[in-house]
Enzyme design. Structure first.
Site, PDB file in Angstrom:
ATOM      1  N   VAL A  11       0.838  -1.207   0.000  1.00  0.00           N
ATOM      2  CA  VAL A  11       0.000   0.000   0.000  1.00  0.00           C
ATOM      3  C   VAL A  11       0.875   1.261   0.000  1.00  0.00           C
ATOM      4  O   VAL A  11       0.647   2.202  -0.777  1.00  0.00           O
ATOM      5  CB  VAL A  11      -0.945   0.012   1.237  1.00  0.00           C
ATOM      6  N   THR A 121      -6.023  -0.856   6.603  1.00  0.00           N
ATOM      7  CA  THR A 121      -7.372  -1.303   6.974  1.00  0.00           C
ATOM      8  C   THR A 121      -7.393  -1.542   8.475  1.00  0.00           C
ATOM      9  O   THR A 121      -6.699  -2.431   8.976  1.00  0.00           O
ATOM     10  CB  THR A 121      -7.717  -2.588   6.208  1.00  0.00           C
ATOM     11  N   PHE A 149      -8.327   1.247  -1.411  1.00  0.00           N
ATOM     12  CA  PHE A 149      -9.179   0.292  -2.130  1.00  0.00           C
ATOM     13  C   PHE A 149      -8.442  -0.315  -3.322  1.00  0.00           C
ATOM     14  O   PHE A 149      -9.052  -0.665  -4.323  1.00  0.00           O
ATOM     15  CB  PHE A 149     -10.456   0.991  -2.620  1.00  0.00           C
ATOM     16  N   ASN A 205     -15.190  -4.842   1.159  1.00  0.00           N
ATOM     17  CA  ASN A 205     -14.501  -6.127   1.014  1.00  0.00           C
ATOM     18  C   ASN A 205     -15.410  -7.298   1.400  1.00  0.00           C
ATOM     19  O   ASN A 205     -15.399  -8.340   0.752  1.00  0.00           O
ATOM     20  CB  ASN A 205     -13.219  -6.150   1.852  1.00  0.00           C
ATOM     21  N   PHE A 246     -17.084  -9.455 -10.979  1.00  0.00           N
ATOM     22  CA  PHE A 246     -16.813 -10.139  -9.716  1.00  0.00           C
ATOM     23  C   PHE A 246     -17.729 -11.327  -9.478  1.00  0.00           C
ATOM     24  O   PHE A 246     -18.320 -11.476  -8.399  1.00  0.00           O
ATOM     25  CB  PHE A 246     -16.927  -9.129  -8.556  1.00  0.00           C
ATOM     26  N   CYS A 257      -6.179  -9.702   1.833  1.00  0.00           N
ATOM     27  CA  CYS A 257      -7.275  -8.808   2.250  1.00  0.00           C
ATOM     28  C   CYS A 257      -8.564  -9.531   2.634  1.00  0.00           C
ATOM     29  O   CYS A 257      -9.000  -9.446   3.782  1.00  0.00           O
ATOM     30  CB  CYS A 257      -7.547  -7.802   1.143  1.00  0.00           C
ATOM     31  N   LYS A 318      -3.931 -14.839  -7.296  1.00  0.00           N
ATOM     32  CA  LYS A 318      -4.691 -14.470  -8.492  1.00  0.00           C
ATOM     33  C   LYS A 318      -3.679 -14.031  -9.534  1.00  0.00           C
ATOM     34  O   LYS A 318      -2.490 -13.894  -9.229  1.00  0.00           O
ATOM     35  CB  LYS A 318      -5.689 -13.353  -8.182  1.00  0.00           C
TER      36      LYS A 318
HETATM   37  C1  UGA Z   1      -9.257  -6.691  -2.603  1.00  0.00           C
HETATM   38  C2  UGA Z   1     -10.310  -5.675  -3.074  1.00  0.00           C
HETATM   39  O1  UGA Z   1     -10.779  -6.020  -4.377  1.00  0.00           O
HETATM   40  C3  UGA Z   1      -9.736  -4.264  -3.107  1.00  0.00           C
HETATM   41  O2  UGA Z   1     -10.743  -3.329  -3.461  1.00  0.00           O
HETATM   42  C4  UGA Z   1      -9.192  -3.929  -1.715  1.00  0.00           C
HETATM   43  O3  UGA Z   1      -8.607  -2.647  -1.665  1.00  0.00           O
HETATM   44  C5  UGA Z   1      -8.127  -4.959  -1.329  1.00  0.00           C
HETATM   45  O4  UGA Z   1      -8.744  -6.262  -1.333  1.00  0.00           O
HETATM   46  C6  UGA Z   1      -7.616  -4.619   0.047  1.00  0.00           C
HETATM   47  O5  UGA Z   1      -8.394  -4.649   0.998  1.00  0.00           O
HETATM   48  O6  UGA Z   1      -6.457  -4.212   0.167  1.00  0.00           O
HETATM   49  P1  UGA Z   1      -7.226  -8.022  -3.770  1.00  0.00           P
HETATM   50  O7  UGA Z   1      -7.205  -8.857  -2.552  1.00  0.00           O
HETATM   51  O8  UGA Z   1      -5.955  -7.464  -4.305  1.00  0.00           O
HETATM   52  O9  UGA Z   1      -8.197  -6.720  -3.559  1.00  0.00           O
HETATM   53  O10 UGA Z   1      -7.831  -8.889  -4.942  1.00  0.00           O
HETATM   54  P2  UGA Z   1      -9.227  -9.098  -5.685  1.00  0.00           P
HETATM   55  O11 UGA Z   1      -9.012  -8.856  -7.119  1.00  0.00           O
HETATM   56  O12 UGA Z   1     -10.338  -8.413  -5.027  1.00  0.00           O
HETATM   57  O13 UGA Z   1      -9.394 -10.682  -5.489  1.00  0.00           O
HETATM   58  C7  UGA Z   1      -9.606 -11.252  -4.212  1.00  0.00           C
HETATM   59  C8  UGA Z   1      -9.842 -12.733  -4.338  1.00  0.00           C
HETATM   60  O14 UGA Z   1     -11.087 -12.982  -4.982  1.00  0.00           O
HETATM   61  C9  UGA Z   1      -8.797 -13.438  -5.188  1.00  0.00           C
HETATM   62  O15 UGA Z   1      -8.476 -14.660  -4.581  1.00  0.00           O
HETATM   63  C10 UGA Z   1      -9.504 -13.652  -6.525  1.00  0.00           C
HETATM   64  O16 UGA Z   1      -9.014 -14.741  -7.258  1.00  0.00           O
HETATM   65  C11 UGA Z   1     -10.914 -13.881  -6.054  1.00  0.00           C
HETATM   66  N1  UGA Z   1     -11.922 -13.597  -7.092  1.00  0.00           N
HETATM   67  C12 UGA Z   1     -12.133 -12.321  -7.507  1.00  0.00           C
HETATM   68  C13 UGA Z   1     -12.690 -14.631  -7.617  1.00  0.00           C
HETATM   69  O17 UGA Z   1     -12.516 -15.812  -7.244  1.00  0.00           O
HETATM   70  N2  UGA Z   1     -13.653 -14.356  -8.549  1.00  0.00           N
HETATM   71  C14 UGA Z   1     -13.885 -13.080  -8.962  1.00  0.00           C
HETATM   72  O18 UGA Z   1     -14.779 -12.887  -9.824  1.00  0.00           O
HETATM   73  C15 UGA Z   1     -13.093 -12.049  -8.433  1.00  0.00           C
END
Ligand code: UGA
Length: 424
Positions: A11, A121, A149, A205, A246, A257, A318
């Site tokens: 961050v 956070t 975010f 989140n 999403f 997160c 991811k």
């Molecule tokens: C998440 C939030 O999206 C951010 O907005 C937030 O700022 C961040 O946490 C944080 O609190 O710092 P991040 O953890 O980087 O971001 O990743 P995401 O892209 O949100 O994915 C989170 C998880 O959900 C991953 O394991 C991803 O593979 C999974 N995911 C996401 C799915 O399985 N399907 C989806 O359609 C989207």
């Protein structure tokens, strides 16, 4: 404006580079000398698309400096950001000891005109808690909440183009300084009180985690009833109230997160005397998703993984990041290993010491019985699957991200399994 960012983690690095991009002069405070050395030499400790370029430009324009001493870092700053870790404690609560000790230590160096901005956070009530700590130390600098975010893998873009910036303060003059600081970004500025700002972060989140867990459950149900989740989600997502984002089926959520924040939010609710059964169910359902995938893979081997060789494409939680924290890939791999399989992994960016790492996408399936696609890296789409088929001992692909095109996999002579599509 002269700004300080305390904490050169994920961050803090993005915030520093982003603020320098806006023309501010940034002093980055980080207590790890190794990290400072790396940064001085132009090397970043994390992989994040576009971040290196922003840093190089900031360094070339003399808009960023690195300080191993936090007191030196805050000298002359108008705004001091705290971008420090809040890891979960044994109960899932966010542990504030790092932030609190830094604030106690910094109090002597913060002048009354400085604004301390909490980016990390933090649980609801933390801003008030930090206010008390500063008051006790006789420090009258302001405290403002400004939760981040950013998503890993798109953090630079998220900084430059985010939909909203939440600023929690009771003081109009502090709000005005933050407004000037973020001038130049297209984001909507939302001014609110600190408690609402703190809760906004957890609510966002927790909602996203709930949403993707719900659609993973729809994917599982599609398997049971013979529906095609791709068709179902297309139909559902066209409702404007729901939208198409999403809802990608997968092995559940990982990263630093969602797992931490959903647990922390439960403790926030518990502490406030509010029963939050939906969130409890999300956390439980999400955990089951990885077990379900391991069960399906075991079933492919007729219930015994003893001696099975399994190659993984993807170790990161991811695509677009080298972060393996709480990665579903590692959880599934450990589960399969505990049931008798031997595991190898390959990832375009991530490394892990928990499994043998291969040198490439073909090497990882050499003499393997099964390939698991565990991370949705677009690089995997460019691998020649006929080479995969040639290298493997078996012929099965388990696509835990629904990434590959089933017909392309089959035309390479491989058997294809994925999520929520029992009839394709
Ligand atoms: C998440 C939030 O999206 C951010 O907005 C937030 O700022 C961040 O946490 C944080 O609190 O710092 P991040 O953890 O980087 O971001 O990743 P995401 O892209 O949100 O994915 C989170 C998880 O959900 C991953 O394991 C991803 O593979 C999974 N995911 C996401 C799915 O399985 N399907 C989806 O359609 C989207």
């Amino acid at each position: 404006m002269q700004v300080t960012v305390i904490g050169a983690g994920y961050v803090g690095l993005v915030q520093s580079a982003g603020l320098a991009h806006l023309g501010h002069s940034v002093r980055l405070g980080e207590t790890s000398h190794d990290r400072i050395d790396e940064l001085e030499r132009g090397r970043l400790p994390i992989y994040e698309p576009g971040l290196h370029e922003l840093f190089e430009r900031a360094r070339a324009n003399n808009l960023i400096s690195f300080h191993a001493d936090n007191h030196a870092a805050v000298e002359g700053a108008e705004v001091v950001f705290l971008a420090l870790p809040t890891p979960p404690d044994g109960d899932g609560r966010a542990d504030l000891s790092i932030i609190e000790s830094v604030v106690r230590d910094l109090a002597a160096s913060l002048t009354p005109s400085m604004i301390l901005v909490v980016k990390s956070t933090v649980p609801v009530g933390t801003n008030a808690r930090l206010r008390t700590l500063l008051d006790e130390a006789g420090c009258s600098a302001s405290v403002v909440s400004n939760p981040e975010f950013l998503s890993e893998g798109s953090a630079v873009d998220d900084f430059l183009k985010s939909e909203r910036i939440i600023i929690g303060t009771e003081h109009p003059s502090d709000a005005e300084v933050l407004r000037r600081l973020y001038e130049g970004l297209p984001s909507k500025l939302v001014f609110t009180d600190p408690i609402s700002a703190e809760l906004t972060k957890y609510a966002a989140n927790a909602y996203l985690a709930t949403r993707l867990t719900f659609f993973n459950a729809i994917s599982n149900l599609s398997e049971e009833v013979g529906a095609d989740v791709v068709e179902v989600l297309r139909g559902v997502g066209l409702d404007r109230r729901i939208g198409e984002h999403f809802m990608r089926p997968g092995p559940g959520y990982g990263g630093s997160c969602f797992p931490k924040d959903t647990s922390a939010m439960l403790t926030i609710a518990r502490d406030a005397g509010y029963h939050f059964p939906i969130l409890e169910a999300v956390i439980q359902t999400d955990r089951l998703q990885r077990t379900r995938i391991a069960d399906r893979i075991e079933a492919i081997f007729d219930g015994s993984l003893e001696g099975a060789v399994i190659g993984f494409w993807g170790a990161a939680f991811k695509a677009g990041t080298d972060d393996t924290r709480e990665s579903p890939a590692l959880v599934i791999a450990k589960e399969l290993e505990s049931r008798g399989a031997s595991i190898r992994m390959w990832d375009p960016e991530a490394e892990t010491s928990e499994f043998a790492m291969a040198t490439g996408p073909i090497d990882v399936v050499d003499e393997a019985d099964l390939l698991v696609v565990a991370t949705e890296w677009p690089e995997f789409l460019r691998v020649d699957l006929s080479e995969v088929a040639k290298a493997m001992r078996g012929d099965t692909v388990f696509d835990a991200r629904n990434l590959l095109d089933p017909s392309v996999v089959r035309s390479a002579g491989l058997t294809y399994h994925c999520l929520g599509r029992p009839r394709i």
